[in-house]
Write a protein that holds these residues in place. Sequence first.
Motif, PDB file in Angstrom:
ATOM      1  N   SER A  96      -0.206  -4.265  -5.881  1.00 49.18           N
ATOM      2  CA  SER A  96      -1.623  -4.126  -5.555  1.00 49.18           C
ATOM      3  C   SER A  96      -1.909  -2.883  -4.716  1.00 49.18           C
ATOM      4  CB  SER A  96      -2.135  -5.371  -4.822  1.00 49.18           C
ATOM      5  OG  SER A  96      -1.576  -5.458  -3.522  1.00 49.18           O
ATOM      6  N   ALA A  97      -0.911  -2.442  -3.946  1.00 49.16           N
ATOM      7  CA  ALA A  97      -1.110  -1.258  -3.112  1.00 49.16           C
ATOM      8  C   ALA A  97      -1.025   0.029  -3.924  1.00 49.16           C
ATOM      9  CB  ALA A  97      -0.074  -1.223  -1.987  1.00 49.16           C
ATOM     10  N   GLU A  98      -0.277  -0.017  -5.035  1.00 51.04           N
ATOM     11  CA  GLU A  98      -0.038   1.197  -5.816  1.00 51.04           C
ATOM     12  C   GLU A  98      -0.748   1.203  -7.163  1.00 51.04           C
ATOM     13  OE1 GLU A  98       3.790   2.724  -6.268  1.00 51.04           O
ATOM     14  OE2 GLU A  98       4.349   2.507  -4.165  1.00 51.04           O
ATOM     15  N   LEU A  99      -0.738   0.033  -7.817  1.00 51.99           N
ATOM     16  CA  LEU A  99      -1.264  -0.089  -9.184  1.00 51.99           C
ATOM     17  C   LEU A  99      -0.682   0.994 -10.093  1.00 51.99           C
ATOM     18  CD1 LEU A  99      -5.018  -1.063  -8.619  1.00 51.99           C
ATOM     19  CD2 LEU A  99      -3.082  -2.546  -9.131  1.00 51.99           C
ATOM     20  N   THR A 100       0.650   1.062 -10.111  1.00 49.75           N
ATOM     21  CA  THR A 100       1.350   2.032 -10.957  1.00 49.75           C
ATOM     22  C   THR A 100       2.396   1.318 -11.807  1.00 49.75           C
ATOM     23  OG1 THR A 100       3.085   2.441  -9.298  1.00 49.75           O
ATOM     24  CG2 THR A 100       1.104   3.850  -9.216  1.00 49.75           C
ATOM     25  N   THR A 101       2.753   1.969 -12.920  1.00 46.34           N
ATOM     26  CA  THR A 101       3.834   1.438 -13.754  1.00 46.34           C
ATOM     27  C   THR A 101       5.160   1.514 -13.003  1.00 46.34           C
ATOM     28  OG1 THR A 101       4.091   3.602 -14.817  1.00 46.34           O
ATOM     29  CG2 THR A 101       2.680   1.989 -15.933  1.00 46.34           C
ATOM     30  N   GLU A 102       5.280   2.479 -12.083  1.00 47.98           N
ATOM     31  CA  GLU A 102       6.508   2.584 -11.285  1.00 47.98           C
ATOM     32  C   GLU A 102       6.696   1.356 -10.401  1.00 47.98           C
ATOM     33  OE1 GLU A 102       5.451   6.503 -12.732  1.00 47.98           O
ATOM     34  OE2 GLU A 102       4.277   5.038 -11.591  1.00 47.98           O
ATOM     35  N   ALA A 103       5.605   0.819  -9.878  1.00 49.27           N
ATOM     36  CA  ALA A 103       5.692  -0.394  -9.067  1.00 49.27           C
ATOM     37  C   ALA A 103       6.151  -1.576  -9.910  1.00 49.27           C
ATOM     38  CB  ALA A 103       4.345  -0.695  -8.409  1.00 49.27           C
ATOM     39  N   LEU A 104       5.700  -1.643 -11.155  1.00 52.71           N
ATOM     40  CA  LEU A 104       6.139  -2.718 -12.056  1.00 52.71           C
ATOM     41  C   LEU A 104       7.617  -2.561 -12.392  1.00 52.71           C
ATOM     42  CD1 LEU A 104       3.023  -2.906 -14.405  1.00 52.71           C
ATOM     43  CD2 LEU A 104       3.733  -4.606 -12.709  1.00 52.71           C
ATOM     44  N   GLU A 105       8.058  -1.327 -12.591  1.00 55.61           N
ATOM     45  CA  GLU A 105       9.473  -1.076 -12.866  1.00 55.61           C
ATOM     46  C   GLU A 105      10.328  -1.484 -11.662  1.00 55.61           C
ATOM     47  OE1 GLU A 105      12.921  -0.132 -14.684  1.00 55.61           O
ATOM     48  OE2 GLU A 105      10.962  -0.047 -15.668  1.00 55.61           O
ATOM     49  N   ALA A 106       9.871  -1.158 -10.449  1.00 51.79           N
ATOM     50  CA  ALA A 106      10.613  -1.532  -9.239  1.00 51.79           C
ATOM     51  C   ALA A 106      10.673  -3.046  -9.085  1.00 51.79           C
ATOM     52  CB  ALA A 106       9.959  -0.897  -8.013  1.00 51.79           C
ATOM     53  N   VAL A 117       6.995 -10.680  -1.773  1.00 49.34           N
ATOM     54  CA  VAL A 117       6.298  -9.414  -1.575  1.00 49.34           C
ATOM     55  C   VAL A 117       7.340  -8.395  -1.121  1.00 49.34           C
ATOM     56  CG1 VAL A 117       4.109 -10.541  -1.036  1.00 49.34           C
ATOM     57  CG2 VAL A 117       5.669  -9.958   0.826  1.00 49.34           C
ATOM     58  N   THR A 118       6.871  -7.244  -0.667  1.00 46.76           N
ATOM     59  CA  THR A 118       7.768  -6.224  -0.150  1.00 46.76           C
ATOM     60  C   THR A 118       7.061  -5.525   0.997  1.00 46.76           C
ATOM     61  OG1 THR A 118       9.253  -4.419  -0.831  1.00 46.76           O
ATOM     62  CG2 THR A 118       6.995  -4.338  -1.660  1.00 46.76           C
ATOM     63  N   GLU A 119       7.812  -4.893   1.861  1.00 45.11           N
ATOM     64  CA  GLU A 119       7.188  -4.273   3.040  1.00 45.11           C
ATOM     65  C   GLU A 119       6.302  -3.109   2.617  1.00 45.11           C
ATOM     66  OE1 GLU A 119       8.215  -3.924   7.606  1.00 45.11           O
ATOM     67  OE2 GLU A 119       9.830  -3.213   6.310  1.00 45.11           O
ATOM     68  N   VAL A 120       5.077  -3.113   3.125  1.00 44.98           N
ATOM     69  CA  VAL A 120       4.131  -2.033   2.807  1.00 44.98           C
ATOM     70  C   VAL A 120       3.183  -1.870   3.987  1.00 44.98           C
ATOM     71  CG1 VAL A 120       2.478  -3.560   1.618  1.00 44.98           C
ATOM     72  CG2 VAL A 120       2.554  -1.136   1.028  1.00 44.98           C
ATOM     73  N   GLN A 121       2.859  -0.616   4.307  1.00 44.94           N
ATOM     74  CA  GLN A 121       2.041  -0.321   5.480  1.00 44.94           C
ATOM     75  C   GLN A 121       0.654   0.203   5.124  1.00 44.94           C
ATOM     76  OE1 GLN A 121       3.025  -1.133   8.494  1.00 44.94           O
ATOM     77  NE2 GLN A 121       5.064  -1.774   7.826  1.00 44.94           N
ATOM     78  N   TYR A 122       0.291   0.129   3.843  1.00 43.68           N
ATOM     79  CA  TYR A 122      -1.017   0.652   3.422  1.00 43.68           C
ATOM     80  C   TYR A 122      -1.609  -0.272   2.373  1.00 43.68           C
ATOM     81  CZ  TYR A 122       1.849   2.383  -0.423  1.00 43.68           C
ATOM     82  OH  TYR A 122       2.721   2.468  -1.492  1.00 43.68           O
ATOM     83  N   ILE A 167     -12.922  -7.343  -8.157  1.00 38.99           N
ATOM     84  CA  ILE A 167     -12.777  -7.473  -9.610  1.00 38.99           C
ATOM     85  C   ILE A 167     -12.352  -6.136 -10.202  1.00 38.99           C
ATOM     86  CG2 ILE A 167     -13.981  -7.992 -11.767  1.00 38.99           C
ATOM     87  CD1 ILE A 167     -13.371 -10.444  -9.995  1.00 38.99           C
ATOM     88  N   GLU A 168     -12.841  -5.049  -9.629  1.00 40.66           N
ATOM     89  CA  GLU A 168     -12.470  -3.707 -10.115  1.00 40.66           C
ATOM     90  C   GLU A 168     -10.967  -3.486  -9.991  1.00 40.66           C
ATOM     91  OE1 GLU A 168     -16.575  -4.074  -9.374  1.00 40.66           O
ATOM     92  OE2 GLU A 168     -14.962  -4.286  -7.888  1.00 40.66           O
ATOM     93  N   LYS A 169     -10.401  -3.928  -8.877  1.00 37.40           N
ATOM     94  CA  LYS A 169      -8.953  -3.770  -8.686  1.00 37.40           C
ATOM     95  C   LYS A 169      -8.190  -4.660  -9.662  1.00 37.40           C
ATOM     96  CE  LYS A 169      -6.632  -2.047  -5.404  1.00 37.40           C
ATOM     97  NZ  LYS A 169      -5.991  -1.610  -4.157  1.00 37.40           N
ATOM     98  N   PHE A 170      -8.671  -5.868  -9.895  1.00 37.79           N
ATOM     99  CA  PHE A 170      -8.040  -6.746 -10.886  1.00 37.79           C
ATOM    100  C   PHE A 170      -8.038  -6.088 -12.266  1.00 37.79           C
ATOM    101  CE2 PHE A 170      -8.645 -11.234  -8.833  1.00 37.79           C
ATOM    102  CZ  PHE A 170      -7.664 -10.932  -7.913  1.00 37.79           C
TER     103      PHE A 170
END
Length: 371
Positions: A71-81, A275-280, A103-106
Amino acid sequence: MSATAFIAREVFTGSEIHMGKAVLVKDGTITAVVDAKAVPAGYRKEELGGYLLAPAFLDLQIYGGNGKLFSAELTTEALEATYEYCLQGGCTQFQITLATNSIEKFVRGLEVAREYRNGGGKGLLGVHLEGPYINPAKKGAHIEKFIKKPTVAEIRHLLQKGKDLFRMMTLAPEQCDRDCIELLLKSGVVVSAGHSNATYDEAIDGFYQGIPAATHLFNAMSPLQGRQPGMVGAIYDNNDVRCSVVCDGVHVDFASVRISKKAMGQRLFFITDAVTEVQYGEYVHVFRGDRYTLPDGTLSGSALTMLQCVRNGVEKCGIPLPEALRMASLYPATVMGMQEHWGTIQPGARADLVLLGEELNLLQVIVDGER
């Protein structure tokens, strides 16, 4: 692709443990389970060390992994990780989850999930939207300003954008009109009751309407009490509803998992809720050694893998190993209607397998018949 016979000391088919068997795999699909001495010609034998070959695991609720929160990144790289994190715990299929948000983020999350799948990304069963149609009284770590009541038009919008990827939604049944729940169910979305302050009667009414599942037993739901059975009482009492549990001893005491297993039997299954540690981003998660919290200390997610769920089930809750394995594989597959493809070692199932050692340590993951 080659045809392979995987030979292990013991094979757990999803129903029972066998010795002296070979699992035959061709083109990523299991073709048969035969005696190890009767492998047909044309199959290359692979003698696996270790103790037990079992179906790989499925995680229906995970937010990120290896330092990347989706949710913080919304990237395919985050899905790969996240997929790589899942593999470290013997899980080959996952549902990326988005907590209550705009809803926009969803919609953007659904679009990125489609990009990942279309680009050959592995392991993504679909997207689990946890919220925003939940009860503010049981919001847990969810952000209150995004919580709302659903409309048919808004759900139609999500369904249109999600198509074959919007697979599961956690909502509070007492916050939703019947026509909204009906639309989700008719559209093939697995509706899961959660983050709910429903009375027993409200929860039972939702289950009678066809809600088939509930989200993280005990967490963010009305408790079972003598005069107010609540959502937990309704889950225990309805013989059809299935419910996930976060088996880390933090979200739920291990004794409560053991008691619930006695009450629910095959209806209880594992998720990591990791989840995973995230600061943003909207959700900041801080690692606390055996859990994650918001900066204010509110419990916000686990540090589990699916294999750790299995180990905890066996070692801490006294659940027999075959049943603990089913709680991580066959039962979540059944919730999603995918029990023909995952969660068993039988002809026609996908050749996603895990090889475990005697200490229930992960020795190997086989994906689509490939080591």
